[in-house]
Design a protein around this motif. Sequence first.
Motif, PDB file in Angstrom:
ATOM      1  N   ARG A   1       0.817  -1.218   0.000  1.00 44.62           N
ATOM      2  CA  ARG A   1       0.000   0.000   0.000  1.00 44.62           C
ATOM      3  C   ARG A   1       0.848   1.263   0.000  1.00 44.62           C
ATOM      4  O   ARG A   1       0.461   2.281  -0.585  1.00 44.62           O
ATOM      5  CB  ARG A   1      -0.943   0.000   1.214  1.00 44.62           C
ATOM      6  CG  ARG A   1      -1.958   1.165   1.196  1.00 44.62           C
ATOM      7  CD  ARG A   1      -2.874   1.136   2.399  1.00 44.62           C
ATOM      8  NE  ARG A   1      -3.935   2.141   2.297  1.00 44.62           N
ATOM      9  CZ  ARG A   1      -4.218   3.038   3.232  1.00 44.62           C
ATOM     10  NH1 ARG A   1      -3.523   3.057   4.371  1.00 44.62           N
ATOM     11  NH2 ARG A   1      -5.198   3.909   3.066  1.00 44.62           N
ATOM     12  N   HIS A   2       2.010   1.218   0.625  1.00 48.30           N
ATOM     13  CA  HIS A   2       2.827   2.435   0.714  1.00 48.30           C
ATOM     14  C   HIS A   2       3.226   2.959  -0.663  1.00 48.30           C
ATOM     15  O   HIS A   2       3.391   4.168  -0.852  1.00 48.30           O
ATOM     16  CB  HIS A   2       4.067   2.195   1.588  1.00 48.30           C
ATOM     17  CG  HIS A   2       5.073   1.268   0.992  1.00 48.30           C
ATOM     18  ND1 HIS A   2       4.888  -0.098   0.929  1.00 48.30           N
ATOM     19  CD2 HIS A   2       6.295   1.506   0.428  1.00 48.30           C
ATOM     20  CE1 HIS A   2       5.939  -0.664   0.376  1.00 48.30           C
ATOM     21  NE2 HIS A   2       6.807   0.290   0.047  1.00 48.30           N
TER      22      HIS A   2
ATOM     23  N   VAL B   1       0.751   5.426  -1.936  1.00 49.15           N
ATOM     24  CA  VAL B   1       0.620   6.696  -1.205  1.00 49.15           C
ATOM     25  C   VAL B   1       2.016   7.172  -0.811  1.00 49.15           C
ATOM     26  O   VAL B   1       2.393   7.155   0.359  1.00 49.15           O
ATOM     27  CB  VAL B   1      -0.265   6.540   0.060  1.00 49.15           C
ATOM     28  CG1 VAL B   1      -0.717   7.906   0.555  1.00 49.15           C
ATOM     29  CG2 VAL B   1      -1.471   5.666  -0.208  1.00 49.15           C
TER      30      VAL B   1
ATOM     31  N   TRP C   1       1.282  12.438   1.121  1.00 49.68           N
ATOM     32  CA  TRP C   1      -0.091  12.663   1.564  1.00 49.68           C
ATOM     33  C   TRP C   1      -0.175  13.962   2.352  1.00 49.68           C
ATOM     34  O   TRP C   1       0.838  14.522   2.774  1.00 49.68           O
ATOM     35  CB  TRP C   1      -0.594  11.487   2.410  1.00 49.68           C
ATOM     36  CG  TRP C   1       0.148  11.269   3.703  1.00 49.68           C
ATOM     37  CD1 TRP C   1      -0.201  11.727   4.935  1.00 49.68           C
ATOM     38  CD2 TRP C   1       1.384  10.549   3.889  1.00 49.68           C
ATOM     39  NE1 TRP C   1       0.724  11.339   5.872  1.00 49.68           N
ATOM     40  CE2 TRP C   1       1.702  10.607   5.263  1.00 49.68           C
ATOM     41  CE3 TRP C   1       2.242   9.852   3.027  1.00 49.68           C
ATOM     42  CZ2 TRP C   1       2.850  10.014   5.790  1.00 49.68           C
ATOM     43  CZ3 TRP C   1       3.380   9.267   3.560  1.00 49.68           C
ATOM     44  CH2 TRP C   1       3.674   9.340   4.920  1.00 49.68           C
TER      45      TRP C   1
ATOM     46  N   ALA D   1       1.067   4.127   6.267  1.00 45.57           N
ATOM     47  CA  ALA D   1       0.479   3.478   5.091  1.00 45.57           C
ATOM     48  C   ALA D   1      -0.247   2.188   5.447  1.00 45.57           C
ATOM     49  O   ALA D   1      -1.229   1.830   4.776  1.00 45.57           O
ATOM     50  CB  ALA D   1       1.561   3.192   4.056  1.00 45.57           C
TER      51      ALA D   1
ATOM     52  N   SER E   1      -7.773   6.504   6.256  1.00 44.97           N
ATOM     53  CA  SER E   1      -7.699   7.150   4.946  1.00 44.97           C
ATOM     54  C   SER E   1      -6.568   8.166   4.936  1.00 44.97           C
ATOM     55  O   SER E   1      -6.314   8.843   5.945  1.00 44.97           O
ATOM     56  CB  SER E   1      -9.016   7.858   4.622  1.00 44.97           C
ATOM     57  OG  SER E   1     -10.067   6.925   4.453  1.00 44.97           O
ATOM     58  N   LEU E   2      -5.910   8.292   3.803  1.00 47.93           N
ATOM     59  CA  LEU E   2      -4.844   9.264   3.632  1.00 47.93           C
ATOM     60  C   LEU E   2      -5.237  10.208   2.500  1.00 47.93           C
ATOM     61  O   LEU E   2      -5.524   9.768   1.384  1.00 47.93           O
ATOM     62  CB  LEU E   2      -3.521   8.563   3.308  1.00 47.93           C
ATOM     63  CG  LEU E   2      -2.976   7.644   4.404  1.00 47.93           C
ATOM     64  CD1 LEU E   2      -1.740   6.900   3.917  1.00 47.93           C
ATOM     65  CD2 LEU E   2      -2.647   8.444   5.662  1.00 47.93           C
TER      66      LEU E   2
ATOM     67  N   THR F   1      -4.728  12.518  -0.442  1.00 50.07           N
ATOM     68  CA  THR F   1      -3.669  12.655  -1.448  1.00 50.07           C
ATOM     69  C   THR F   1      -3.842  13.900  -2.323  1.00 50.07           C
ATOM     70  O   THR F   1      -2.934  14.247  -3.076  1.00 50.07           O
ATOM     71  CB  THR F   1      -3.633  11.418  -2.355  1.00 50.07           C
ATOM     72  OG1 THR F   1      -4.939  11.205  -2.924  1.00 50.07           O
ATOM     73  CG2 THR F   1      -3.222  10.183  -1.554  1.00 50.07           C
TER      74      THR F   1
ATOM     75  N   SER G   1      -8.281  10.637  -2.106  1.00 50.72           N
ATOM     76  CA  SER G   1      -7.659   9.988  -0.953  1.00 50.72           C
ATOM     77  C   SER G   1      -7.434   8.522  -1.239  1.00 50.72           C
ATOM     78  O   SER G   1      -7.996   7.962  -2.185  1.00 50.72           O
ATOM     79  CB  SER G   1      -8.544  10.132   0.298  1.00 50.72           C
ATOM     80  OG  SER G   1      -9.709   9.342   0.168  1.00 50.72           O
ATOM     81  N   ALA G   2      -6.616   7.913  -0.415  1.00 49.94           N
ATOM     82  CA  ALA G   2      -6.504   6.462  -0.359  1.00 49.94           C
ATOM     83  C   ALA G   2      -7.404   6.013   0.790  1.00 49.94           C
ATOM     84  O   ALA G   2      -7.109   6.249   1.961  1.00 49.94           O
ATOM     85  CB  ALA G   2      -5.063   6.029  -0.118  1.00 49.94           C
TER      86      ALA G   2
ATOM     87  N   SER H   1      -5.982   6.440  -5.721  1.00 54.16           N
ATOM     88  CA  SER H   1      -4.576   6.029  -5.631  1.00 54.16           C
ATOM     89  C   SER H   1      -4.288   4.762  -6.427  1.00 54.16           C
ATOM     90  O   SER H   1      -3.135   4.474  -6.750  1.00 54.16           O
ATOM     91  CB  SER H   1      -4.191   5.801  -4.172  1.00 54.16           C
ATOM     92  OG  SER H   1      -4.830   4.631  -3.660  1.00 54.16           O
TER      93      SER H   1
ATOM     94  N   TYR I   1      -5.109   1.746  -5.149  1.00 52.59           N
ATOM     95  CA  TYR I   1      -4.988   0.650  -4.191  1.00 52.59           C
ATOM     96  C   TYR I   1      -6.179  -0.306  -4.266  1.00 52.59           C
ATOM     97  O   TYR I   1      -6.010  -1.532  -4.238  1.00 52.59           O
ATOM     98  CB  TYR I   1      -4.856   1.221  -2.778  1.00 52.59           C
ATOM     99  CG  TYR I   1      -4.731   0.173  -1.692  1.00 52.59           C
ATOM    100  CD1 TYR I   1      -3.587  -0.619  -1.585  1.00 52.59           C
ATOM    101  CD2 TYR I   1      -5.751  -0.010  -0.757  1.00 52.59           C
ATOM    102  CE1 TYR I   1      -3.466  -1.571  -0.581  1.00 52.59           C
ATOM    103  CE2 TYR I   1      -5.635  -0.962   0.255  1.00 52.59           C
ATOM    104  CZ  TYR I   1      -4.498  -1.735   0.342  1.00 52.59           C
ATOM    105  OH  TYR I   1      -4.393  -2.679   1.327  1.00 52.59           O
TER     106      TYR I   1
END
Length: 380
Positions: free
Chosen positions: A30-31, A34, A37, A61, A66-67, A69, A92-93, A121, A123
């Motif tokens: 996942r990193h 993202v 962020w 991550a 949620s992150l 973006t 966002s992710a 993203s 993902y």
Amino acid sequence: MKWEPHAASLAHEVTHRASRWREPIATVPRHLFVPRWWRRARTGWELHVGADNEQHWLDVAYRDTSLITRAGPLHADHASPADRPIGRPTSSATLPSLVVRMLQHARLDDGDSLLHIGTGSGYTDALAARRLGSGQVTSVDVDPYLVESAGVRLADIGLRPTLVATDGTGPLPLPPGSTDRIVSTVAVRPIPGSWLTALCLGGRLVTTLAGTSLLITAEKDEDGGAFGRVEWDRAGFMHTRSGNNYPAGDDELLATARHHDGEDLSTGPFPVVDVASAWDLASMLDLIAPGIEHDYREDDEQRTALMTHPDGSWARATGRGTDRPTVHQGGPRRLWDLLDQVRNDWLASGELPVRGAHVFIKPDGTTLLARGDWHTKISP
């Protein structure tokens, strides 16, 4: 970078050991989706760059959160540390547990084809492609950069789903009746008729209604529409957008709500509530008066809630703790009165009718929600 233990820990947290989504969560880095962020700060959004602190990058991550973006029109990938954008998040992710829940609601079987609305993203598409195979996954997003960057990151880990830059509420890049499942990780209102066109007979869609936390699942029937329900589950996603950013809010009306006395002064029957955080209340209210914006602040025990609507209506309620509030209202409608009516109905019946409601969708996207004697229509 040793990311695998973090991914395995995340998979353990957000899936059951027998879930078919456990292996994708545990094997997708996942990193990589993202690398940068935004995090909200007092002076605006603050940029975080994963490569500056790899341990922090991994910790963030592979957390179930949620992150952000993209803030306003500025993507984190294009920003410098000095940038402090303002405005709402625009991409966002999504937190992994919610991604898994949306995919589970789709009831995907081996061999099913999936159309994902809202690439973001990438993902979600990585998980889906790992589970179903790249050839079974198509994903669309209105933002060409998001589609391009997601494609590169997916290819870097050996996944090549079909990604298309297009407005997911308009014509779709699929033949009619060709996809088994549609999952949207952006909120829509109304449900686009093009989704019904793309679904095969018996195909299933999963989405949320913009302005609400209502999660709808429905299956296409022989008349070209769909029938389903409002799930008891809840989900919140960013609204679909057709441009580079969301329209600016009405700061002048918000200032009026914050400082003016209003045409109507009353004492409310219920304590001040943070409506936006009370998901069921907010969802029911938005079905009655779509487009209300909320603001809520606490100072010691003093609570202040503001409501504004594009038609010029506004309301301000202030009160201490659970005391009955003083309510000022102006404009063509009495927004706080609408909220109080929802709360009164809730107390009278013990629940709000929208949860668990039947959903009837016509081929053009016109949607009827109904439960018992209650019903409402959402038209294109």
